[in-house]
Design a protein around this motif. Sequence first.
Motif, mmCIF file in Angstrom:
data_model
loop_
_atom_site.group_PDB
_atom_site.id
_atom_site.type_symbol
_atom_site.label_atom_id
_atom_site.label_comp_id
_atom_site.label_asym_id
_atom_site.label_seq_id
_atom_site.Cartn_x
_atom_site.Cartn_y
_atom_site.Cartn_z
ATOM 1 N N GLU A 1 -92.168 54.559 14.900
ATOM 2 C CA GLU A 1 -91.732 54.465 16.295
ATOM 3 C C GLU A 1 -92.717 53.608 17.091
ATOM 4 O OE1 GLU A 1 -88.933 55.713 17.454
ATOM 5 O OE2 GLU A 1 -88.371 56.765 15.613
ATOM 6 N N SER B 1 -90.670 59.804 13.101
ATOM 7 C CA SER B 1 -89.800 60.921 13.453
ATOM 8 C C SER B 1 -89.428 61.714 12.217
ATOM 9 C CB SER B 1 -88.515 60.419 14.111
ATOM 10 O OG SER B 1 -88.795 59.817 15.339
ATOM 11 N N SER C 1 -88.435 67.273 16.375
ATOM 12 C CA SER C 1 -89.680 66.733 16.914
ATOM 13 C C SER C 1 -90.895 67.617 16.625
ATOM 14 C CB SER C 1 -89.553 66.484 18.415
ATOM 15 O OG SER C 1 -89.268 67.688 19.096
ATOM 16 N N ASP D 1 -92.688 66.151 13.702
ATOM 17 C CA ASP D 1 -93.111 64.751 13.752
ATOM 18 C C ASP D 1 -94.577 64.574 13.348
ATOM 19 O OD1 ASP D 1 -90.601 64.041 14.584
ATOM 20 O OD2 ASP D 1 -91.205 63.418 16.604
#
Length: 109
Positions: free
Chosen positions: A78, A84, A89, A92
């Motif tokens: 990202e 990701s 999340s 992550d």
Amino acid sequence: MKGGQFPTFVHAQWLAGGLWYRLHCHEAQRVFGSLAQQLIGLPASNLAWLLSTLLLAGMPFDHCVIEHAVSRSEQQQEPDGRWSSEDGSARDIHTTLEAMRVLRLCQRI
């Protein structure tokens, strides 16, 4: 095994491929040929798992499957530097650490 693929989950293919590579079995190359075509749909955490497995099996950095998986992993980073997780999340951080670890093993970071 048909066309280098097992009728199972894709991760079983790289786990078997890594084992067969380590054991110097010719089936490994058939599995790797099939895996190279399946990397496009793998999320970052699976690419990290694949790379970790194959690197620990002793595959060289310049093997086509390793290079392709590294390239796909780098593309999934990202803009803020993280990767990701397909698990949400909250995962992550784990995915990012695993991606960074295998990219470092491949001397990409």
